[in-house]
Motif scaffolding. Structure first.
Motif, PDB file in Angstrom:
ATOM      1  N   ASN A 118      35.859  33.808  38.712  1.00 18.04           N
ATOM      2  CA  ASN A 118      36.341  32.098  39.294  1.00 18.04           C
ATOM      3  C   ASN A 118      36.737  31.289  37.914  1.00 18.04           C
ATOM      4  OD1 ASN A 118      36.078  33.248  41.724  1.00 18.04           O
ATOM      5  ND2 ASN A 118      33.852  32.501  41.982  1.00 18.04           N
ATOM      6  N   LEU A 119      36.019  31.140  37.013  1.00 18.24           N
ATOM      7  CA  LEU A 119      36.294  30.256  35.951  1.00 18.24           C
ATOM      8  C   LEU A 119      37.833  30.641  35.356  1.00 18.24           C
ATOM      9  CD1 LEU A 119      32.874  29.592  34.357  1.00 18.24           C
ATOM     10  CD2 LEU A 119      34.331  28.070  35.728  1.00 18.24           C
ATOM     11  N   ALA A 120      37.981  31.985  35.325  1.00 19.43           N
ATOM     12  CA  ALA A 120      39.314  32.548  34.462  1.00 19.43           C
ATOM     13  C   ALA A 120      40.424  32.154  35.506  1.00 19.43           C
ATOM     14  CB  ALA A 120      39.268  33.879  34.306  1.00 19.43           C
ATOM     15  N   THR A 121      40.142  32.323  36.800  1.00 16.47           N
ATOM     16  CA  THR A 121      41.251  31.816  37.789  1.00 16.47           C
ATOM     17  C   THR A 121      41.731  30.295  37.494  1.00 16.47           C
ATOM     18  OG1 THR A 121      40.656  33.561  38.997  1.00 16.47           O
ATOM     19  CG2 THR A 121      41.983  31.871  40.220  1.00 16.47           C
ATOM     20  N   GLN A 122      40.446  29.655  37.518  1.00 15.20           N
ATOM     21  CA  GLN A 122      40.529  28.077  37.323  1.00 15.20           C
ATOM     22  C   GLN A 122      41.411  27.848  35.951  1.00 15.20           C
ATOM     23  OE1 GLN A 122      36.590  26.088  37.713  1.00 15.20           O
ATOM     24  NE2 GLN A 122      36.578  26.487  39.857  1.00 15.20           N
ATOM     25  N   LEU A 123      40.854  28.483  34.760  1.00 18.26           N
ATOM     26  CA  LEU A 123      41.506  28.239  33.782  1.00 18.26           C
ATOM     27  C   LEU A 123      42.942  28.472  33.792  1.00 18.26           C
ATOM     28  CD1 LEU A 123      41.273  27.519  30.758  1.00 18.26           C
ATOM     29  CD2 LEU A 123      40.686  29.775  30.198  1.00 18.26           C
ATOM     30  N   LYS A 124      43.462  29.641  34.438  1.00 17.63           N
ATOM     31  CA  LYS A 124      44.664  29.815  34.353  1.00 17.63           C
ATOM     32  C   LYS A 124      45.597  28.901  35.259  1.00 17.63           C
ATOM     33  CE  LYS A 124      47.861  33.490  36.293  1.00 17.63           C
ATOM     34  NZ  LYS A 124      47.909  34.572  37.197  1.00 17.63           N
ATOM     35  N   ASP A 125      45.053  28.410  36.589  1.00 12.09           N
ATOM     36  CA  ASP A 125      45.590  27.423  37.111  1.00 12.09           C
ATOM     37  C   ASP A 125      45.844  25.897  36.382  1.00 12.09           C
ATOM     38  OD1 ASP A 125      45.711  29.230  39.518  1.00 12.09           O
ATOM     39  OD2 ASP A 125      44.056  28.426  40.332  1.00 12.09           O
ATOM     40  N   ILE A 126      44.927  25.734  35.660  1.00 17.21           N
ATOM     41  CA  ILE A 126      44.813  24.350  34.898  1.00 17.21           C
ATOM     42  C   ILE A 126      45.737  24.556  33.824  1.00 17.21           C
ATOM     43  CG2 ILE A 126      43.549  23.064  33.142  1.00 17.21           C
ATOM     44  CD1 ILE A 126      41.143  23.672  35.209  1.00 17.21           C
ATOM     45  N   GLU A 127      46.045  25.782  33.254  1.00 16.10           N
ATOM     46  CA  GLU A 127      47.060  26.066  32.193  1.00 16.10           C
ATOM     47  C   GLU A 127      48.438  26.061  32.866  1.00 16.10           C
ATOM     48  OE1 GLU A 127      45.858  29.670  30.561  1.00 16.10           O
ATOM     49  OE2 GLU A 127      44.470  28.830  28.764  1.00 16.10           O
ATOM     50  N   GLU A 128      48.701  26.324  33.848  1.00 18.24           N
ATOM     51  CA  GLU A 128      49.977  26.487  34.395  1.00 18.24           C
ATOM     52  C   GLU A 128      50.239  25.006  35.007  1.00 18.24           C
ATOM     53  OE1 GLU A 128      49.634  28.866  37.898  1.00 18.24           O
ATOM     54  OE2 GLU A 128      49.657  30.871  36.779  1.00 18.24           O
ATOM     55  N   GLU A 129      49.344  24.188  35.507  1.00 20.96           N
ATOM     56  CA  GLU A 129      49.235  22.675  35.719  1.00 20.96           C
ATOM     57  C   GLU A 129      49.752  22.114  34.268  1.00 20.96           C
ATOM     58  OE1 GLU A 129      49.454  19.047  38.065  1.00 20.96           O
ATOM     59  OE2 GLU A 129      49.726  21.511  38.392  1.00 20.96           O
ATOM     60  N   ASN A 130      49.099  22.354  33.288  1.00 20.21           N
ATOM     61  CA  ASN A 130      49.201  21.572  32.134  1.00 20.21           C
ATOM     62  C   ASN A 130      50.712  21.949  31.504  1.00 20.21           C
ATOM     63  OD1 ASN A 130      48.809  20.153  29.725  1.00 20.21           O
ATOM     64  ND2 ASN A 130      47.976  22.069  28.666  1.00 20.21           N
ATOM     65  N   THR A 131      51.179  23.163  31.615  1.00 15.95           N
ATOM     66  CA  THR A 131      52.650  23.300  31.463  1.00 15.95           C
ATOM     67  C   THR A 131      53.479  22.854  31.894  1.00 15.95           C
ATOM     68  OG1 THR A 131      51.675  25.887  30.705  1.00 15.95           O
ATOM     69  CG2 THR A 131      54.205  25.433  30.966  1.00 15.95           C
ATOM     70  N   ARG A 132      53.383  22.831  33.493  1.00 17.38           N
ATOM     71  CA  ARG A 132      54.369  21.908  34.129  1.00 17.38           C
ATOM     72  C   ARG A 132      54.374  20.367  33.828  1.00 17.38           C
ATOM     73  NH1 ARG A 132      54.071  18.701  38.515  1.00 17.38           N
ATOM     74  NH2 ARG A 132      51.838  18.698  38.605  1.00 17.38           N
ATOM     75  N   LEU A 133      53.061  20.021  33.605  1.00 16.53           N
ATOM     76  CA  LEU A 133      52.933  18.598  33.246  1.00 16.53           C
ATOM     77  C   LEU A 133      53.587  18.286  32.074  1.00 16.53           C
ATOM     78  CD1 LEU A 133      49.471  17.557  34.643  1.00 16.53           C
ATOM     79  CD2 LEU A 133      51.456  16.836  35.557  1.00 16.53           C
ATOM     80  N   GLN A 134      53.475  19.095  31.099  1.00 10.98           N
ATOM     81  CA  GLN A 134      54.097  19.046  29.824  1.00 10.98           C
ATOM     82  C   GLN A 134      55.671  19.032  29.888  1.00 10.98           C
ATOM     83  OE1 GLN A 134      52.556  21.874  27.170  1.00 10.98           O
ATOM     84  NE2 GLN A 134      51.012  20.527  26.498  1.00 10.98           N
TER      85      GLN A 134
END
Length: 149
Positions: A94-110
């Motif tokens: 679950n944490l790995a999935t959350q991390l992946k989602d957060i990294e994708e969101e971070n990339t989009r925000l950048q």
């Protein structure tokens, strides 16, 4: 954790038993010990602390009952550890999935930030050009006012 995840935990008489655990069979081991005890061949384990010192005064059947009880407790402990490992593994997934989602969101925000930063620079340049043009026009107006006065 993948080995633990693939093991089947079954319950027999209220006791958890792990099946297919690297070729080790508790049933066979217990049977062998029981056969040795029936034949009167007691294992030579003077330094073994599984049975307390009082166990030397116990009969063979009492020792077997004690060992079976200790085995049940150990199996329950093992089942609890397996359960905790599975729970931790699920939590990690679950944490790995959350991390992946957060990294994708971070990339989009950048990307969004970079786009907005370039637009900000563009508008700054347009503002500076507008200010220069306003100054020139203001100078022309001042010059024309002097001419027409």
């Amino acid at each position: 954790s993948s080995k633990i995840r693939n093991m089947d935990v079954q319950s027999a008489d209220g006791v958890a038993i792990l099946e297919d655990c690297i070729g080790f069979s508790l049933t066979k081991t217990i049977s062998k010990v029981e056969e040795k005890l029936k034949k009167g061949v007691l294992p030579d384990c003077q330094d073994d602390d599984i049975i307390p010192r009082v166990g030397n005064e116990m009969g063979a059947e009492a020792q077997i009952r004690f060992l079976k009880a200790k085995l049940r407790v150990t199996q329950e402990d093992l089942a609890n550890v397996v359960f905790e490992c599975r729970k931790k593994d699920d939590e990690n997934q679950n944490l790995a999935t959350q991390l992946k989602d957060i990294e994708e969101e971070n990339t989009r925000l950048q990307r969004t930030f970079s786009l907005q930063q370039s637009q900000t620079e563009k508008y700054k340049m347009l503002s500076q050009e507008g200010n220069k043009k306003t100054e020139r026009l203001q100078q022309e107006v001042t010059a024309l006012e002097k001419v027409f006065q």
